[in-house]
Every structure is written in structure tokens, then in C-alpha cells.
Write a protein that holds these residues in place. Structure first.
Motif, PDB file in Angstrom:
ATOM      1  N   ALA A 124       0.630  -1.118   0.055  1.00 32.00           N
ATOM      2  CA  ALA A 124       0.105   0.095  -0.064  1.00 32.00           C
ATOM      3  C   ALA A 124       0.934   1.257   0.101  1.00 32.00           C
ATOM      4  O   ALA A 124       0.281   2.495   0.188  1.00 32.00           O
ATOM      5  CB  ALA A 124      -0.951   0.019   1.106  1.00 32.00           C
ATOM      6  N   GLN A 176       2.678   3.611  -5.286  1.00 34.67           N
ATOM      7  CA  GLN A 176       2.880   2.469  -6.470  1.00 34.67           C
ATOM      8  C   GLN A 176       2.726   3.254  -7.658  1.00 34.67           C
ATOM      9  O   GLN A 176       1.629   3.426  -8.322  1.00 34.67           O
ATOM     10  CB  GLN A 176       1.481   1.495  -6.337  1.00 34.67           C
ATOM     11  CG  GLN A 176       1.353   0.727  -4.972  1.00 34.67           C
ATOM     12  CD  GLN A 176       0.199   0.038  -4.972  1.00 34.67           C
ATOM     13  OE1 GLN A 176      -0.215  -0.684  -6.021  1.00 34.67           O
ATOM     14  NE2 GLN A 176      -0.484  -0.028  -3.690  1.00 34.67           N
ATOM     15  N   ASP A 200      -2.644   1.749   5.768  1.00 33.66           N
ATOM     16  CA  ASP A 200      -2.855   0.652   4.923  1.00 33.66           C
ATOM     17  C   ASP A 200      -3.401  -0.404   5.687  1.00 33.66           C
ATOM     18  O   ASP A 200      -3.814  -1.479   4.892  1.00 33.66           O
ATOM     19  CB  ASP A 200      -1.606   0.346   4.000  1.00 33.66           C
ATOM     20  CG  ASP A 200      -0.376   0.034   5.010  1.00 33.66           C
ATOM     21  OD1 ASP A 200      -0.521   0.209   6.006  1.00 33.66           O
ATOM     22  OD2 ASP A 200       0.830   0.036   4.383  1.00 33.66           O
ATOM     23  N   GLU A 222      -8.213  -5.794  -2.034  1.00 30.27           N
ATOM     24  CA  GLU A 222      -7.771  -4.946  -3.303  1.00 30.27           C
ATOM     25  C   GLU A 222      -8.988  -3.967  -3.653  1.00 30.27           C
ATOM     26  O   GLU A 222      -9.878  -4.452  -3.990  1.00 30.27           O
ATOM     27  CB  GLU A 222      -7.405  -6.080  -4.447  1.00 30.27           C
ATOM     28  CG  GLU A 222      -6.879  -4.922  -5.457  1.00 30.27           C
ATOM     29  CD  GLU A 222      -6.436  -5.952  -6.789  1.00 30.27           C
ATOM     30  OE1 GLU A 222      -5.072  -6.409  -6.783  1.00 30.27           O
ATOM     31  OE2 GLU A 222      -7.198  -6.017  -7.571  1.00 30.27           O
ATOM     32  N   TRP A 232      -4.652  -1.207  -5.562  1.00 29.73           N
ATOM     33  CA  TRP A 232      -3.983  -1.143  -4.252  1.00 29.73           C
ATOM     34  C   TRP A 232      -4.739  -1.887  -3.351  1.00 29.73           C
ATOM     35  O   TRP A 232      -5.889  -2.224  -3.439  1.00 29.73           O
ATOM     36  CB  TRP A 232      -3.489   0.433  -3.799  1.00 29.73           C
ATOM     37  CG  TRP A 232      -4.571   1.178  -3.312  1.00 29.73           C
ATOM     38  CD1 TRP A 232      -5.039   1.532  -2.180  1.00 29.73           C
ATOM     39  CD2 TRP A 232      -5.455   1.992  -4.117  1.00 29.73           C
ATOM     40  NE1 TRP A 232      -5.944   2.286  -2.095  1.00 29.73           N
ATOM     41  CE2 TRP A 232      -6.447   2.676  -3.512  1.00 29.73           C
ATOM     42  CE3 TRP A 232      -5.488   2.192  -5.634  1.00 29.73           C
ATOM     43  CZ2 TRP A 232      -7.185   3.586  -3.790  1.00 29.73           C
ATOM     44  CZ3 TRP A 232      -6.538   3.035  -5.955  1.00 29.73           C
ATOM     45  CH2 TRP A 232      -7.499   3.872  -5.086  1.00 29.73           C
ATOM     46  N   THR A 233      -3.914  -2.274  -2.254  1.00 28.24           N
ATOM     47  CA  THR A 233      -4.495  -3.075  -1.159  1.00 28.24           C
ATOM     48  C   THR A 233      -4.654  -2.363   0.137  1.00 28.24           C
ATOM     49  O   THR A 233      -3.740  -1.362   0.366  1.00 28.24           O
ATOM     50  CB  THR A 233      -3.568  -4.429  -0.992  1.00 28.24           C
ATOM     51  OG1 THR A 233      -2.297  -4.027  -0.755  1.00 28.24           O
ATOM     52  CG2 THR A 233      -3.717  -5.331  -2.139  1.00 28.24           C
TER      53      THR A 233
END
Length: 305
Positions: free
Chosen positions: A18, A21, A37, A108, A130-131
Motif C-alpha cells: 500500500a 505504487q 494501509d 484489493e 492497491w491493497t
């Protein structure tokens, strides 16, 4: 021990996943930065900033942005804020998580495409997924208890604010307001001061308002003339006739500026009562003009020492 190690590995993976990116789409750099995150529960808001590098002269196409609403069965997009800078566009995304987790796990958030417009050409840019890490609200298998109520914690008692100080402040302010209103009430002859002998024109104005509410009639007009006559008598403490006006204004200079209006009033009164022509008097000095004269006399009356 094994469970703790597994949880630490999950958290570590989420922390890596997270972070910012970068992605490239036709040479276009996209960066996703999340405020945090891990540790999201059901109902929490999830925020992230998506920065898209833009070539000179390129702008974001607002129609290409995702619309607020459901994204997946567990995630809603609440809002998007757009800020354009020199060479970049920043999207501040606000999601809401509705996933009821039974254990800590990564989820996700889907990516989405946007368009950049430059010189009449459109270029597609993909924002990568993103997670985030979600956590359970309770234990999966809590210890067995005989009374089901034992699983619930007692409500925290609400604190009691000390209102005595604020009641004292409110009382003091109310008292100050009342004290401030007393001189104003005296000045305008309100309430207990409305019947003062020194303010006959204030009483006359209220009488004229009542006559106006009954409708303009010849009888009401004659009564209005008498009301102002009695007010003049009360202001001077004696009967005031037209020939007495110079002496009246000498004794009460506050009314000097109304000399012409008072002369017109006495002419209309003479025509109505002694000339037997009340209709002509109403045309020369209508009821509304009598009210204007009464208000002017009341204002001058308040200005007297």
C-alpha cells in the motif's frame, strides 16, 4: 505463536503493497499514496491520493472519472476531489469499507482508467489497484459463557457537565439585557412607560394605527384629527388653536421644524369641522399624511430634553 507470525507477515505484505505504487501507461507515471494501509474495520473511510503526471498542455477529462457509488459488494466510492498542478493531477479518493472481516486479511481496491486531453487528442491512463488490510471487530470464537449478555460490555456512563456556571452566565446576560432594554423602553414609551403624560404623541400614534386598521372612513378621519388635537393640547398643557402655534413653537422648539406641516393640519381641521367640508379636507391632507405628521411629532417629542 504461529498465528502471530502469520499476522505479522500479512501486515508486512500490506505495508509494502500500500505504499506509493508507480505505474506506466504510455510513459505516463501514476502514483497511489494511502494515508494508512492496515487496521480498517467495517464502516471505516479509506482515503488515498492518486497523482498522475501530465505532459505540458494536458488536462484531465472529468467525464472519465469514476462516479461515486458502489465499486464492489464491500466497497463504495464516496467522493473524488480533483486538484490540477503544474505537470500533475491529484485525485483525492474517499472510499467506505463495508467488509465484515472474520480475520485480518488484505483486500484489493480496484483500479480505474482516466483520460488526459491534449491538443484535441485523448490518452488513456490506468490507475493501478492497491491493497488495504481489514481487521475483525470481534473474536471468531470467544470463550463460552453461560449468560449471552456476558458477551456485551456495559455502556460507558455519560459524563455530567456542571451546568451551574453556565446558568449563572445566562442569568447575568439576561439581567444585563433587561437593564439595557429599560432606557430604550422609556425612550419609546413601551410597556409600563407607554401611558406617560409627557408622551402624548406616542399615545396618539397608537390610536392612529387602530383607526387605520378599521379602514379609512370619514368618521375615522375626523377622529384622527381630534386625536392629534388632543395630543397637541397634552404636549402644551392647554388648548392649542391655530393662532396659538407661534407661542406653542416658542415654548417647545423641538417641534419648530414641523411648522409648515402643523399649519396644513390646522387648515384641514378648520375646513373639516367649521367649513363642513370633510371630504375636501381629506383630499388636501389625507389620512396617511396625518400618520406621517403624528410620527414626526412623536420623534420630535422623544428628542426633547
Amino acid at each position: 505463536m504461529a498465528g502471530r507470525i502469520a499476522l505479522a507477515l500479512v501486515i508486512g505484505l500490506l505495508a509494502v503493497g500500500a505504499q506509493a505504487q508507480p505505474a506506466a501507461d504510455g510513459g505516463q507515471a501514476v502514483t497511489v499514496r494511502a494515508a494508512r494501509d492496515i487496521g480498517f474495520f467495517a464502516g471505516d473511510l479509506v482515503t488515498a491520493e492518486v497523482t498522475i503526471a501530465t505532459p505540458p498542455g494536458a488536462t484531465l477529462d472529468p467525464a472519465s472519472l469514476p462516479a461515486p457509488g458502489p465499486v464492489t459488494y464491500w466497497l463504495d466510492l464516496r467522493a473524488i476531489a480533483v486538484a490540477e498542478h503544474q505537470g500533475a493531477v491529484t485525485l483525492r479518493m474517499t472510499y467506505q469499507n463495508f467488509y465484515v472481516a472474520l480475520d485480518a486479511r488484505p483486500l484489493e481496491i480496484p483500479g480505474f482508467p482516466v483520460r488526459l486531453l491534449a491538443g484535441g487528442n485523448a490518452r488513456a491512463v490506468d490507475v493501478p489497484p492497491w491493497t488495504i488490510g481489514v481487521s475483525p471487530l470481534r473474536e471468531v470464537a470467544p470463550p463460552v459463557k453461560e449468560d449471552p449478555k456476558a458477551y456485551l460490555q456495559a455502556d460507558r456512563p455519560a459524563g455530567l457537565a456542571d451546568a451551574a456556571r453556565w446558568w449563572a452566565v445566562a442569568g447575568g446576560l439576561a439581567g444585563a439585557a433587561i437593564l439595557a432594554l429599560l432606557p430604550l423602553a422609556y425612550h419609546h414609551a413601551w410597556g409600563p412607560f407607554r401611558r406617560r403624560a409627557a408622551r402624548p404623541f406616542a399615545t396618539a400614534i397608537r390610536h392612529l394605527r387602530r383607526l387605520e386598521a378599521r379602514g379609512e372612513t370619514e368618521e375615522g378621519y375626523l377622529e384622527a384629527l381630534l386625536v392629534l388635537h388632543r395630543a397637541l393640547d397634552g404636549a402644551d398643557g392647554r388648548r392649542v388653536l391655530a393662532d396659538d402655534m407661534p407661542a406653542f413653537l416658542g415654548r417647545h422648539p423641538a417641534f419648530t421644524s414641523l411648522d409648515a406641516s402643523l399649519e396644513a393640519f390646522f387648515q384641514a381641521s378648520r375646513r373639516a369641522f367649521f367649513g363642513s367640508a370633510p371630504a375636501q379636507a381629506r383630499r388636501d391632507l389625507p389620512f396617511r399624511d396625518l400618520q406621517v405628521l403624528g410620527r414626526a411629532l412623536a420623534v420630535a417629542e422623544r428628542g426633547r430634553a
